[in-house]
Enzyme design. Sequence first.
Site, PDB file in Angstrom:
ATOM      1  CB  CYS A  88      10.979   6.017  14.014  1.00 52.91           C
ATOM      2  SG  CYS A  88      12.085   4.946  13.163  1.00 52.91           S
ATOM      3  CD  GLU A 100       7.047   9.600  17.231  1.00 52.82           C
ATOM      4  OE1 GLU A 100       8.106   9.166  16.805  1.00 52.82           O
ATOM      5  OE2 GLU A 100       5.941   9.205  16.820  1.00 52.82           O
ATOM      6  CD  GLU A 119      10.153   1.597  12.796  1.00 52.58           C
ATOM      7  OE1 GLU A 119      10.545   0.769  11.961  1.00 52.58           O
ATOM      8  OE2 GLU A 119      10.554   2.768  12.856  1.00 52.58           O
ATOM      9  CE  LYS A 130      -2.640   3.266   1.871  1.00 57.48           C
ATOM     10  NZ  LYS A 130      -2.149   4.662   1.927  1.00 57.48           N
ATOM     11  N   GLY A 175       4.620   3.972  10.811  1.00 56.20           N
ATOM     12  CA  GLY A 175       3.849   5.215  10.784  1.00 56.20           C
ATOM     13  C   GLY A 175       3.419   5.606  12.175  1.00 56.20           C
ATOM     14  CB  SER A 176       0.658   7.763  13.275  1.00 61.27           C
ATOM     15  OG  SER A 176      -0.475   7.099  12.747  1.00 61.27           O
ATOM     16  NE  ARG A 177       1.533   5.611  21.101  1.00 64.80           N
ATOM     17  CZ  ARG A 177       1.785   5.711  22.416  1.00 64.80           C
ATOM     18  NH1 ARG A 177       0.995   5.120  23.292  1.00 64.80           N
ATOM     19  NH2 ARG A 177       2.806   6.394  22.860  1.00 64.80           N
ATOM     20  NE  ARG A 178      -5.106   9.122  14.090  1.00 63.80           N
ATOM     21  CZ  ARG A 178      -5.400  10.273  13.533  1.00 63.80           C
ATOM     22  NH1 ARG A 178      -6.131  11.140  14.185  1.00 63.80           N
ATOM     23  NH2 ARG A 178      -4.961  10.590  12.341  1.00 63.80           N
ATOM     24  N   GLY A 179      -2.558   5.142  13.469  1.00 60.78           N
ATOM     25  CA  GLY A 179      -2.750   4.314  12.267  1.00 60.78           C
ATOM     26  C   GLY A 179      -2.366   2.868  12.538  1.00 60.78           C
ATOM     27  N   GLY A 180      -1.228   2.687  13.212  1.00 62.46           N
ATOM     28  CA  GLY A 180      -0.749   1.333  13.496  1.00 62.46           C
ATOM     29  C   GLY A 180      -1.746   0.559  14.348  1.00 62.46           C
TER      30      GLY A 180
END
Length: 527
Positions: A302, A394, A265, A184, A241-246
Amino acid sequence: MHLTGQLLIGGESRKGTNGEIKGVNPATGEILEPAFGGATKADVDAAAALAHEAFAGYRALPYETRATFLESIAEHIEAIGDDLIVRTMAETGLPRPRLEGERGRTVGQLRLFAGVLRDGGFLEARIDPALPDRKPLPRPDLRLRNVPLGPVAVFGASNFPLAFSVAGGDTASALAAGCPVIVKAHPAHPGASELVGRAIQAAVAACGLHPGVFSMIHDSGYEVSQALVADPRVKAAGFTGSRRGGLALLAIAQGRPEPIPFYAEMSSINPVIMLPAALKARGPQIAPDFVAALTLGAGQFCTNPGLILAIEGPELDAFVEAAGKAVEAAPASVMLTPGICKAFAHGVAALTEAKEVTTVARGIPGPDGSHTGRAALFSVAAKDFLANPHLHEEVFGAASVVVRAADQAELEKVVAAVEGQLTIAIHMDEADHPIVAALLPTLEMKAGRILVNGFGTGVEVAPAMVHGGPFPATSDGRTTSVGTLAIARFLRPVSYQNLPEALLPAELKTENPLGIARRVDGKVKVG
Ligand SMILES: NC(=O)C1=CN([C@@H]2O[C@H](COP(=O)(O)OP(=O)(O)OC[C@H]3O[C@@H](n4cnc5c(N)ncnc54)[C@H](OP(=O)(O)O)[C@@H]3O)[C@@H](O)[C@H]2O)C=CC1
Ligand SMILES: O=C(O)CCC(=O)C(=O)O
């Protein structure tokens, strides 16, 4: 350079019909052509069906063929030439030397995995020969090797448009493991993604592989990416990517009727512990190196050093003063996307406004309206840091907080309170060894990599590297996304009990026709 904006589905390409994505030059705001068509769920279905179809043949290929394929991808990426660098610079605002280095890392990584395949150690082959006369019960013949999981979904990262994207570490390790890959593409660099995706497609064709070994989609929203993770033919996924997306995608991976491993990650603030003897001996000399690591790539690593942990005293004051001066001299840098720039400004504003936090220094501001990030250094007392969990979050960009502990005991409390990290760095001299010895057991529980007298930015791609760590640095701290061990994420062990010699895979046949290292009766035997 000819970009079509098409999806790459197996060996074919077609324009997606579900909305469109355009690259944006973050340095100028210019909208870049062409438009990239978003995939539909039918496109995901087609890519997954092809990957599923390709899997059996791909995993059965001789390891040498798979190794040659990875090398061919590297050659095809190199053959794109400067067009890849020029387009990626335009889409990300990252400078040429950084992207040239990243391309080197990307092709180096592919070649490293070719070596992993030729070596065979990743198979973890083990043979426990039968003991028919063992009392009270005989032992059966047991043989073990690793096999690939199946098709893997890879989410390209925004901040490493080559090394953590279409042909990055997740793709290289999954393909090496024997898993077809569906990428993606990240919308922040769709053109670079097409160039690299076509290089992989060309390598698939050049090596005569099933075209379903590789596909790449764009998504104009979330639904199609989520359908990719939910697809029953996809057996694992990698994400940066982001914590939210992950976490959103992890929930989908875990909530499927058949849950799958999801290697995300996400967020890490990479504490740097400055110990007293090192601070006294060379605090002001360390400061410019710290600020160089902080501002590298506009802080969009990161592994960026987002936290300095130290014990109060004049030596810490001298370090902070020198670091503040270096921050004040730091020019503003273009950030990857307007969204990332806005999130950085928001994070810095929150720290600036927090009453317990002192602003030590700000970098040189960028022009009004530019998508630039201005470096920031803050300071806070350890007791206030311990009391406010928001200060542990972060801020993606060049922002760092100095946490001032009253004494060693408080420093230890702060270390124990931080979340899981990719890296923890320690600046120390010999006189600091007792403190380090006391801290080490905690550090091992907190980070994937512990490093001395340096900063975590710039991960070495090597067999002993761990680029991972406890949550929230990653969703699964048992693994790494960089280095040869990354292949293990896409493998699982199978044990063969009493399988006749004629039916055993070559890796486990008694005469060892592949000449690989194996653990026979518990002892390593090479070749
Ligand atoms: N610690 C790290 O390593 C990194 C952290 N970040 C953090 O992420 C922020 C945003 O950067 P970005 O790189 O875009 O990271 P995101 O997590 O927002 O996006 C990464 C990828 O996941 C997709 N995605 C995100 N959320 C979902 C969802 N709910 N469902 C389906 N797909 C989803 C995105 O698609 P789409 O873009 O189309 O929405 C994109 O392809 C940064 O400001 C930073 O805080 C970013 C990079 C690295
Ligand atoms: O520091 C590096 O080289 C890699 C950083 C990284 O993995 C990331 O920013 O996503």
